[in-house]
Design a protein around this motif. Sequence first.
Motif, PDB file in Angstrom:
ATOM      1  N   GLU A   6       3.446   9.063 -13.250  1.00 62.54           N
ATOM      2  CA  GLU A   6       2.444   9.257 -12.209  1.00 62.54           C
ATOM      3  C   GLU A   6       2.423   8.049 -11.271  1.00 62.54           C
ATOM      4  O   GLU A   6       2.758   6.940 -11.670  1.00 62.54           O
ATOM      5  CB  GLU A   6       1.046   9.487 -12.799  1.00 62.54           C
ATOM      6  N   ARG A   7       2.030   8.286 -10.031  1.00 59.93           N
ATOM      7  CA  ARG A   7       2.011   7.197  -9.049  1.00 59.93           C
ATOM      8  C   ARG A   7       0.795   6.311  -9.268  1.00 59.93           C
ATOM      9  O   ARG A   7      -0.328   6.799  -9.456  1.00 59.93           O
ATOM     10  CB  ARG A   7       2.004   7.751  -7.635  1.00 59.93           C
ATOM     11  N   ALA A  46       5.614   3.517  -3.474  1.00 60.00           N
ATOM     12  CA  ALA A  46       5.483   4.707  -4.334  1.00 60.00           C
ATOM     13  C   ALA A  46       5.912   4.345  -5.753  1.00 60.00           C
ATOM     14  O   ALA A  46       6.949   4.788  -6.244  1.00 60.00           O
ATOM     15  CB  ALA A  46       6.331   5.855  -3.786  1.00 60.00           C
ATOM     16  N   GLN A  52       0.827  -1.214   0.000  1.00 63.47           N
ATOM     17  CA  GLN A  52       0.000   0.000   0.000  1.00 63.47           C
ATOM     18  C   GLN A  52       0.860   1.261   0.000  1.00 63.47           C
ATOM     19  O   GLN A  52       0.489   2.266  -0.610  1.00 63.47           O
ATOM     20  CB  GLN A  52      -0.926  -0.011   1.213  1.00 63.47           C
ATOM     21  N   HIS A  53       2.008   1.234   0.669  1.00 58.62           N
ATOM     22  CA  HIS A  53       2.864   2.411   0.746  1.00 58.62           C
ATOM     23  C   HIS A  53       3.926   2.453  -0.349  1.00 58.62           C
ATOM     24  O   HIS A  53       4.774   3.354  -0.345  1.00 58.62           O
ATOM     25  CB  HIS A  53       3.549   2.464   2.117  1.00 58.62           C
ATOM     26  N   SER A  78      -2.802  -1.712  -3.853  1.00 63.05           N
ATOM     27  CA  SER A  78      -3.266  -2.302  -2.595  1.00 63.05           C
ATOM     28  C   SER A  78      -3.356  -3.807  -2.798  1.00 63.05           C
ATOM     29  O   SER A  78      -3.340  -4.300  -3.928  1.00 63.05           O
ATOM     30  CB  SER A  78      -4.621  -1.723  -2.169  1.00 63.05           C
ATOM     31  N   GLN A  86      -1.527   3.863  -7.405  1.00 61.46           N
ATOM     32  CA  GLN A  86      -1.895   3.485  -6.046  1.00 61.46           C
ATOM     33  C   GLN A  86      -2.206   1.995  -6.007  1.00 61.46           C
ATOM     34  O   GLN A  86      -3.170   1.529  -6.611  1.00 61.46           O
ATOM     35  CB  GLN A  86      -3.108   4.293  -5.575  1.00 61.46           C
ATOM     36  N   LYS A 129       5.960   4.497  -9.686  1.00 61.39           N
ATOM     37  CA  LYS A 129       5.711   5.495 -10.731  1.00 61.39           C
ATOM     38  C   LYS A 129       5.700   4.809 -12.092  1.00 61.39           C
ATOM     39  O   LYS A 129       6.581   4.006 -12.400  1.00 61.39           O
ATOM     40  CB  LYS A 129       6.801   6.575 -10.711  1.00 61.39           C
TER      41      LYS A 129
END
Length: 305
Positions: A264-265, A256, A253-254, A269, A267, A258
């Motif tokens: 762009e990141r 980063a 989840q954390h 999970s 996201q 790209k």
Amino acid sequence: MPPLLKFHAWKLCGLLLAANFGLLAYLSVGTLKALSEWNWTDIGGEGGSALLVLVWIGLLLKSRPAGQVTTLLFYGLACLFFSLWMDTLDEFVQLPTGIAWDKWLESGPMPVGFILMTLGIYHWHREQLAISAQMEKRERLFREHRLFDKVTPLGGADYLRLQLQQALQEAHSEQQPLSLVILDLDDFSRVNREYGHAEGDRVLQVVSQVVVLNLRRQDLLCRLAGDRFVVLLPNTGEQQARHLALELQAAVQHLAYKSHLHGERLQLSASVAVVMAQQDSPESLLQRLNLALARAKQPPFIKRA
């Protein structure tokens, strides 16, 4: 500009501002030396060293994602560059004899830079040890390459079943617990659909590296299928396995990550589930694990008023 350099652009801008600050500080109190006063040996040695450190910074930011190691190495090199840069300015600007702060700007950042670089190299070394320990498991059956995944540097489903059979026998003979953790990326099909399968493969590779770095030496990570990973946890009870599963879930989840196209990141999970071996065969244990994951992915029941 390459995507990683774009992501690290603020670091480069900060370094440029610091270099300009030093230049303006010298020019505000000093005077330019005549050409005949320039010491070309010092200019070549100090200026050339500063330029090489700048090249190292560019290579670092171009090849590594964001993280603790990258940050420590960057700030360490940045301190070295700033110190060499200020030392080079001394060859062009004559400062009044009563000024002493220039010596701090020239010499102060140097030891700080070496300390930060030492810390960065230490943590980088620990990363490599963790990855190497995981790779040792792969080398045991390297010649049986069909057992390994073609996208990630992990064992595939057949390799997992082979290792699971051995682990079950050892756990039974030694009367030790054995647990499994399954990790499934949520809505992974969206990555393939919106960014392409090549980007999806890169996501799987990065996630596998992140998971490996959060495992113990005796643990084994395999790619079961698609975006689904299984961790084999010898000598581990269910409660400890659940704790580790939550750590892996938080690590994903954390992350980063790209995208390579626009930077762009994405996201990410993941859903996780845990089972502990009982009187199971490898297939029955994996079946229980998949059922546990299915229950974990079900939306929570909302009671109507």
